[in-house]
Design an enzyme around this catalytic site. Structure first.
Site, PDB file in Angstrom:
ATOM      1  N   ASP A  83      -0.630  -1.416  -6.007  1.00  0.00           N
ATOM      2  CA  ASP A  83       0.246  -1.556  -7.162  1.00  0.00           C
ATOM      3  C   ASP A  83       0.711  -2.985  -7.376  1.00  0.00           C
ATOM      4  OD1 ASP A  83       0.454   0.930  -8.325  1.00  0.00           O
ATOM      5  OD2 ASP A  83       2.047   1.614  -6.996  1.00  0.00           O
TER       6      ASP A  83
HETATM    7  C1  BGC Z   1       5.880  -1.589  -4.100  1.00  0.00           C
HETATM    8  C2  BGC Z   1       4.670  -0.702  -4.118  1.00  0.00           C
HETATM    9  C3  BGC Z   1       4.881   0.432  -5.063  1.00  0.00           C
HETATM   10  C4  BGC Z   1       5.279  -0.110  -6.423  1.00  0.00           C
HETATM   11  C5  BGC Z   1       5.487   0.956  -7.457  1.00  0.00           C
HETATM   12  C6  BGC Z   1       6.255  -2.005  -5.489  1.00  0.00           C
HETATM   13  O1  BGC Z   1       7.441  -2.746  -5.465  1.00  0.00           O
HETATM   14  O2  BGC Z   1       5.626  -2.706  -3.294  1.00  0.00           O
HETATM   15  O3  BGC Z   1       4.385  -0.230  -2.810  1.00  0.00           O
HETATM   16  O4  BGC Z   1       3.703   1.184  -5.147  1.00  0.00           O
HETATM   17  O5  BGC Z   1       6.434  -0.892  -6.307  1.00  0.00           O
HETATM   18  O6  BGC Z   1       6.653   1.618  -7.352  1.00  0.00           O
HETATM   19  C1  NOJ Z   2       3.084   2.885  -2.862  1.00  0.00           C
HETATM   20  C2  NOJ Z   2       2.658   3.708  -4.030  1.00  0.00           C
HETATM   21  O1  NOJ Z   2       3.356   4.932  -3.999  1.00  0.00           O
HETATM   22  C3  NOJ Z   2       1.160   3.950  -4.015  1.00  0.00           C
HETATM   23  O2  NOJ Z   2       0.776   4.657  -5.158  1.00  0.00           O
HETATM   24  C4  NOJ Z   2       0.424   2.643  -3.925  1.00  0.00           C
HETATM   25  O3  NOJ Z   2      -0.946   2.927  -3.864  1.00  0.00           O
HETATM   26  C5  NOJ Z   2       0.871   1.872  -2.702  1.00  0.00           C
HETATM   27  N1  NOJ Z   2       2.291   1.687  -2.754  1.00  0.00           N
HETATM   28  C6  NOJ Z   2       0.197   0.518  -2.597  1.00  0.00           C
HETATM   29  O4  NOJ Z   2       0.665  -0.356  -3.551  1.00  0.00           O
END
Ligand code: BGC
Ligand code: NOJ
Length: 806
Positions: free
Chosen positions: A487
């Site tokens: 993400d």
């Molecule tokens: C986090 C991710 C997460 C994303 C969406 C980011 O701040 O690092 O792990 O998937 O937010 O909520």
């Molecule tokens: C947490 C999110 O819930 C997941 O969808 C995503 O793949 C990982 N972070 C990596 O960014």
């Protein structure tokens, strides 16, 4: 250093000192009423949606930590001494403390002033309430004259608003108190048709419902004036901060025990029957009263607890294994399954790290979570699949999230995470292999929940795959959109604005940045589509994409990660930072890319050399040391944390699976063990999170706190590690034709046994190592099986499977 110990027989983790490095939590509820509870009874409850139906108040990131909970205060009325048996909030004078976190329940016990208190917290199956069953024992040689005070603080339903909109909130609080039951009815007079009740099994001496009356001015939860003085005020909350607190008096003879049961529940009324009498503003309690009457009786409560315990026994029974490694056994048999179920229930909404207000159910998250529970609760997996597919857009794209209450896509976040739709195919494939229920493919499902747009689920899957093909970039690799699995790899965002969401903003046209990861994922998904439909053309599509990945996604020693907005590679030797990433290595090897030319082996070797640490495998190296506007959130994290070079535990199982696919059982199991929470229990002072569940990340080698876990519980790590160990290392893998068994276990293991429920049949598996390799020979009920898939026998409820490995 340990703070507790596993009790595998009881399926519990027993914490034996309350001052754990962080609150170590558990979950209550498994259907619609939920709560989180820490080892010192901190936490909160909600009905269905952690943001919109919050029953009780909790203060995240508070000082001292973990405040707001399910507290009882005991007071010795002779001496005036008082204490909290759950250690918090008073934090003094408890002996023999223990907290047993079990499957859907928590039992906290301690002794103070020669009085032992044990409180068992749980949510009965089928109910929208929680029970606190307190057993209080007088160990003294003389009689004890005690007071018990309960307390919870009510949240005003919408947890976000509750923490922000004080000009309104401090005026609207309303309660009723009838026969010792405290009813919380804020906003019930107008648009809400739900209320909460807090009841007690014993005659109530007095009560409080106004927080400041109970606490006293400028006092904290550790010294409520009502408790100090042994006298509740019978306060009635009008505005300000409604609480629920009962005062009960208990006289205990020497050696005597008594039970006091508290019930906190959620109740909805039909709109036209909200008030009693009609036209008044008094809550109609008719539906709640029989429930309260039932669950304030000890026999009913014990029965409900036993039913819950058995229910979990049944769920865990879907697969039980006995291997030479206790950490494997306990995770596979108990805790990993439990965590899978919790991620099914919560997605990413409520934990110590997820505030319950931020995120709905993730499309990508929920589809992957399926891998961990599809064999346990196939009917609910089916329902989840349909719910998810119903939020998909007609062009195959998907809302990134949906709201559990409405099951609608979340407009605030929108779509454009280009990996999302492909996970649906993987989830459905897992469901089909587990259940054989092909009927689901004909299920009519709307797009974006719009009536009139219904199409068979199979069509949704076709659109999912087509979505990638409709969104290819200059190298014919899939466009990344807002991000892919990572993400934080936001290649179109170019954010310069502090506080702007990296996930929802994007400032450049999205026509160039491509993801090698989605390329690999597409190959897997297209092969799954071929297997689902029998249509070979899907395999051709997969092959074409695999070629593209090899042509444009191979960097010489590993798979590249992406191409950025300018067409420059990400995850390449050409880069200054972030030269290699874990995700494409895992996913491309899982897709079977690079097997015939040794590139898969080479990629795995690069992972070992560049990314593996003693605490697990990090996301990328070198870590980004400065902000790269063209890469987005990934480079916003300090080196070694989160997506920037932490051990992102979700991705490690992909490498375990890759190692198993490349026949390296030792390496696969070694990686498995490095992040297995039970195997890390002995270094709890380093790991710091709960040793019974996976955390999302462990700080990477660039971090000053290397080895420290964060974001425990709600992570795709649970499902994927479960898949890696059960399906690829132990090799027990559902297939369309039966139960596949193809272990790739460590060379030192002489075998293992397992019992797996599969399509109504119990498979009793004994695997024995007879040679150093991974070649498998199988007999089922004494007859040789051709290959590695054991068909489901007709008319038998059990099959004995002997697997020889060598
Ligand atoms: C986090 C991710 C997460 C994303 C969406 C980011 O701040 O690092 O792990 O998937 O937010 O909520
Ligand atoms: C947490 C999110 O819930 C997941 O969808 C995503 O793949 C990982 N972070 C990596 O960014």
């Amino acid at each position: 250093m340990r703070f507790g110990t596993f009790d595998d027989r009881q399926r519990e983790y027993v914490i034996i000192r309350p001052d754990t490095p962080l609150p170590w939590i558990n979950y209550l509820g498994c259907e619609s009423y939920f709560g989180i509870i820490s080892n010192t009874a901190g936490g909160y409850s909600f009905y269905q949606d952690a943001r919109l139906r919050r029953l009780t108040r909790y203060r995240y990131n508070n000082v001292p930590t973990d405040y707001g909970g399910r507290y009882l205060y005991l007071r010795d009325n002779a001496s005036g001494d008082y204490w909290t048996p759950t250690w918090q909030p008073i934090r003094n004078g408890v002996e023999d403390y223990s907290c047993r976190h079990g499957m859907g329940y928590t039992i906290i016990r301690s002794t103070s002033n020669d009085i032992t208190t044990q409180i068992r917290y749980f949510v009965p199956l089928g109910e929208t309430l929680e029970i606190w069953q307190a057993t209080i024992t007088n160990n003294r040689s003389e009689a004890a004259n005690l007071s018990v005070f309960s307390v919870i603080e009510f949240a005003l339903w919408d947890a976000q608003d509750d923490a922000a909109n004080f000009q309104r909130n401090l005026n609207i609080g309303e309660v009723e108190i009838v026969d010792g039951v405290i009813y919380h009815k804020t906003e019930y007079r107008e648009r809400r048709d739900h209320f909460a009740y807090f009841a007690c099994s014993e005659p109530v001496e007095a009560f409080d419902t106004q927080r400041e009356d109970f606490l006293g001015p400028y006092r904290g939860w550790h010294e409520p004036i009502a408790v100090e003085e042994g006298r509740s005020r019978n306060s009635v909350a009008h505005g300000w901060s409604p609480i629920g607190s009962h005062h009960i008096k208990l006289a205990l003879q020497p050696g005597e025990s008594k039970q006091v049961i508290f019930v906190l529940g959620y109740q909805e009324n039909p709109r036209d029957a909200k008030f009693d009498p009609p036209g008044s503003s008094t809550v109609n309690k008719k539906a709640a009263l029989p429930i309260i009457a039932k669950y304030t009786q000890r026999a009913e409560v014990d029965r409900a607890f036993d039913a819950l315990y058995d229910y979990w026994g049944q769920l865990l029974g879907a697969l039980q294994v006995d291997t030479p490694d206790e950490h494997t056994n306990r995770m596979v048999n108990i805790w990993n399954v439990y965590q899978n179920m919790i991620t099914f229930n919560m997605s990413r909404s409520a934990s110590q790290f997820e505030s319950g207000i931020g995120r709905g159910m993730g499309f990508r998250d929920s589809t992957q979570d399926l891998l961990g529970f599809v064999h346990i609760i196939p009917e609910r997996a089916r329902e989840r699949i349909i719910d998810l597919a119903a939020t998909q857009f007609e062009n195959g794209g998907a809302y990134h999230q949906y709201q559990p209450l409405t099951k609608r896509g979340n407009d605030a976040v929108g779509g454009g995470f280009n990996d999302d739709p492909l996970w649906l195919i993987l989830g459905v494939a897992a469901y089909l292999k587990e259940t054989g229920d092909r009927g689901i493919l004909d299920e009519m499902v709307p797009f974006d929940n719009t009536p009139g747009t219904e199409a068979p689920l199979l069509v949704h899957l076709e659109h999912s795959l087509q979505y990638t093909l409709d969104n290819l970039g200059p190298h014919k690799l899939p466009l990344i959109g807002r991000a892919d699995w990572n993400d934080c790899l936001n290649l179109n965002t170019f954010s310069e604005e502090p506080g702007e969401s990296f996930q929802t903003a994007s400032h450049r046209e999205g026509g160039v940045a491509e993801s090698v990861f989605i390329g690999g994922l597409f190959v897997i998904a297209a092969h799954e589509m071929a297997a689902i439909t029998g249509d070979e053309s899907y395999n051709e599509k997969a092959d074409r994409m695999a070629e593209t990945v090899l042509e444009h996604g191979w960097d010489g020693d590993w798979f590249r990660r992406a191409y950025d907005h300018f067409g420059e590679p990400v995850g390449s030797k050409e880069c200054e930072e972030g030269q290699i990433f874990i995700e494409p290595q895992g996913i491309c090897i899982m897709a079977g890319i690079g097997f015939d030319n040794g590139l898969a082996e080479k990629a795995l070797k690069s992972v070992e050399e560049r990314l593996a640490t003693q605490h697990g495998i990090v996301v990328n190296q070198p870590a980004y040391t400065r902000y790269h506007v063209e890469l987005g959130e990934i480079s916003s994290y300090p080196p070694g944390y989160k997506e920037n070079a932490s051990i992102f535990c979700h991705t490690n199982p992909w490498i375990m699976i890759a190692a198993a696919l490349l026949d390296d059982g030792d390496r696969a199991f070694d990686y498995y063990t490095r992040i297995n929470p039970s195997a890390r229990e002995a270094i709890s002072e380093v790991h710091r999170c709960e040793p019974y569940v996976y955390a999302q990340t462990i700080a990477g080698r660039d971090a000053p706190t290397h080895g420290e876990a964060k974001n425990s519980w709600l992570t795709g790590t649970a499902a994927w590690n479960y898949a890696a160990i059960t399906q690829w290392i132990l090799g027990i893998r559902p297939t369309y034709g039966g139960l596949g068994i193809q272990p790739v276990i460590p060379s030192t293991w002489d075998g293992f046994t397992a019992e797996r429920q599969f399509r109504g049949v119990t498979f009793k598996i004994t695997a024995r190592r007879e040679g150093p390799g991974n070649k498998v020979t199988i007999t089922a009920n004494g007859e040789a099986v051709d290959g590695t898939v054991v068909p489901v026998p007709d008319g038998q409820s059990e099959v004995e499977v002997i697997v020889t490995i060598g």
